[in-house]
Design a protein around this motif. Sequence first.
Motif, PDB file in Angstrom:
ATOM      1  N   LEU A 163       0.573  -1.607  -0.045  1.00  0.00           N
ATOM      2  CA  LEU A 163      -0.072   0.098  -0.432  1.00  0.00           C
ATOM      3  C   LEU A 163       0.741   1.368  -0.288  1.00  0.00           C
ATOM      4  O   LEU A 163       1.772   1.090  -0.165  1.00  0.00           O
ATOM      5  CB  LEU A 163      -1.264  -0.212   1.845  1.00  0.00           C
ATOM      6  CG  LEU A 163      -1.909  -0.705   1.260  1.00  0.00           C
ATOM      7  CD1 LEU A 163      -2.457  -1.595   2.691  1.00  0.00           C
ATOM      8  CD2 LEU A 163      -2.779  -1.434  -0.277  1.00  0.00           C
TER       9      LEU A 163
ATOM     10  N   LEU B 142      -4.604   6.593   3.621  1.00  0.00           N
ATOM     11  CA  LEU B 142      -5.153   5.394   3.847  1.00  0.00           C
ATOM     12  C   LEU B 142      -6.219   5.403   5.206  1.00  0.00           C
ATOM     13  O   LEU B 142      -6.480   4.398   5.484  1.00  0.00           O
ATOM     14  CB  LEU B 142      -5.290   3.635   3.231  1.00  0.00           C
ATOM     15  CG  LEU B 142      -4.928   4.142   1.958  1.00  0.00           C
ATOM     16  CD1 LEU B 142      -4.243   3.038   0.971  1.00  0.00           C
ATOM     17  CD2 LEU B 142      -5.929   4.771   1.178  1.00  0.00           C
TER      18      LEU B 142
ATOM     19  N   MET C 219     -10.334   4.758   6.046  1.00  0.00           N
ATOM     20  CA  MET C 219     -10.362   3.736   5.279  1.00  0.00           C
ATOM     21  C   MET C 219     -10.543   2.237   6.146  1.00  0.00           C
ATOM     22  O   MET C 219     -11.270   1.118   5.970  1.00  0.00           O
ATOM     23  CB  MET C 219      -9.141   3.450   3.666  1.00  0.00           C
ATOM     24  CG  MET C 219     -10.396   2.615   3.354  1.00  0.00           C
ATOM     25  SD  MET C 219      -9.957   2.158   1.617  1.00  0.00           S
ATOM     26  CE  MET C 219     -10.085   3.885   0.567  1.00  0.00           C
TER      27      MET C 219
ATOM     28  N   GLY D 199      -7.953   8.743  -1.268  1.00  0.00           N
ATOM     29  CA  GLY D 199      -6.948   8.931  -0.928  1.00  0.00           C
ATOM     30  C   GLY D 199      -5.900   9.392  -1.174  1.00  0.00           C
ATOM     31  O   GLY D 199      -4.924   9.027  -0.577  1.00  0.00           O
TER      32      GLY D 199
ATOM     33  N   SER E  25      -7.330   5.016  -9.526  1.00  0.00           N
ATOM     34  CA  SER E  25      -7.577   4.284  -8.218  1.00  0.00           C
ATOM     35  C   SER E  25      -7.204   2.402  -8.079  1.00  0.00           C
ATOM     36  O   SER E  25      -8.021   2.659  -9.557  1.00  0.00           O
ATOM     37  CB  SER E  25      -9.188   4.627  -7.444  1.00  0.00           C
ATOM     38  OG  SER E  25      -9.177   3.855  -6.185  1.00  0.00           O
TER      39      SER E  25
ATOM     40  N   PHE F 136      -9.035   0.631  -6.015  1.00  0.00           N
ATOM     41  CA  PHE F 136      -9.933   0.536  -4.952  1.00  0.00           C
ATOM     42  C   PHE F 136     -11.276   0.385  -6.081  1.00  0.00           C
ATOM     43  O   PHE F 136     -12.126  -0.636  -5.997  1.00  0.00           O
ATOM     44  CB  PHE F 136     -10.219   0.960  -3.663  1.00  0.00           C
ATOM     45  CG  PHE F 136      -8.949   0.633  -2.614  1.00  0.00           C
ATOM     46  CD1 PHE F 136      -9.104  -0.340  -1.599  1.00  0.00           C
ATOM     47  CD2 PHE F 136      -7.427   1.251  -3.243  1.00  0.00           C
ATOM     48  CE1 PHE F 136      -7.478  -0.864  -0.711  1.00  0.00           C
ATOM     49  CE2 PHE F 136      -6.496   0.896  -2.455  1.00  0.00           C
ATOM     50  CZ  PHE F 136      -6.230   0.436  -1.169  1.00  0.00           C
TER      51      PHE F 136
END
Length: 427
Positions: A55, A99, A102, A197, A405, A407
Motif C-alpha cells: 500500500l 488510507l 479507510m 485517498g 484508483s 480500489f
Amino acid sequence: MTTPARDSSPGPPPGCPAHAAKGAVPLSGPRFHTDPAQLYRDIRREHGPVVPVLLPGDVPAWLVIGYREMYHVTAEPRLFPRDSGLWNQWDTLPEDWPLRPMVNGRQPGIYYTVGAEHQRHVAMVQSALEGVSQLELDKQCEELADGLIDAFCQRGEADIIAEYAKPLPILVLSRLLGLPDADAPAMTRAITALADGGVDALEAFQYFGDRLARLVEEKRTAPGADVTSRMLAYPETFTDEEYQLDLQALLAAGHLPTADWIGNSVRLMLTDERFAASLSGGRHSVPEAMNEVLWEDTPTQILAGRWAARDTTLGGYRIAAGDMLLLGLAGANSDPEVHVSAGASDGFRNGNNAHFSFSHGEFGCPFQAQEIAESISRTGIEVLLDRLPDVDLAVSAQTLARRPSAFLRGMTVLPVQFSPNPPVGGR
C-alpha cells in the motif's frame, strides 16, 4: 510476517520473503485503471490466488484474487474478521497516512465491529432499511433523475458522470437518510476524496463525520420518515458516535459504487453492440448490462479488508496473525478456474449473481442496501434511455479514462451527445 520495529519506516516486514522489494506488487500505477484485467492475469500467473502487495508508504498486505480463496476468507469471520484493531502495522503508520480513514480500527460502527456487537449493528441498520418503501424509492429515483436530465437535455450534450451518475445516488441516499438536497455536492466531494485517498482525504473524513453527527442531533430533535430517525427509534441503545459511523458506512458504501455502477453500465451499453437494442428505448438489456458490469467491470475492485486472527496459510503463503488481507473482488470475479468450471463465461455471467461485487458472508453488504443500490442504478439508466433514446458517445471509446484508483473503478468523464429534448419538469 512480523511487525516492523517502531523506529523503522513502514515497509516489507523482515522474515517475509513474499514482500521483498522485487516480489510485492505496489497497489498503484496506471495499469490498475488502464488495463486491470491484464494486470490481474499477470499477477495471478506470477503469484497465484494470493498476492503480496504494498500500500502507499510501502505498507505490506495480501491481495486475495482467487475465487475459492475469497470465499474461504469471507466465509470464515473468526479466522479472518473485519477487525483492523488486530493489524500488526499500526505502530508503523504516520498520522497523515492517506488510507488511515479507510482502515481505522478504532471505530465502533457497523463496518469494524465483530461478533455479537457487529450483529447488533446489522440488526439495527437492517430494521431501518426495511422501512424504505420500494414504491416511494422508485418515485424518488425517477423524480430526481428527471430533474438532473432537465438541467442538460436541451443542450444536446452532457457528461453523464458529473451531471448524472454521481449526483443521482447521493441525492437519493440523502433523502433516504433525511439530509437536505443542498448537502449533496459537498457530500459528493468528501466521499470522492476519501475514496481516492489523496492529500485531502483526512480533511474530507472530518467533514463527513461532522455533518452526519449533526444529522443525528437534528433527527433526535425533529424525527421524520427517514432511515436516520428509524435508527434512533430502534429499541436497543447506541451512542451518537455509533449512529454517526453507521450512517457514514451507509452513505460512503452506497454512493460511489452505485454511481460507478450506473456509469460503467451506460458505457458498456454505448460501446458494446450486444446492448444496442436498449438504446432505442427498450429495457430488456438493462439488467443484463448491469449484471455483466458486476462480473467484468465491478465498481469496487478492492475492499479493505480482513485481518488474520492467528497464523494460517492461504494460497500457498504463510499469513501471520495481524496481517491485512485485501479483498480483490475484481480479481476473484475474473478467476479463470471459476469461468472454465462453469462452461462458457457468457453463460456463466448472464443471470448469475454469484459474483463478489457486494462482498460475501457475515460482513457482506446487507441485502436491503443491495436492493436500494440496484433500484437507483436500474431506474437511473432506464430514465436516461427513455428521455434520450438516441444518446451516443461524443468521443472515441478509446479515449475514455478511468478514475486513478486501484480500489474503485469508474469513469472520470463520459461525454455523450443526443437530440435536444425539452425538460419535463418532474413526473
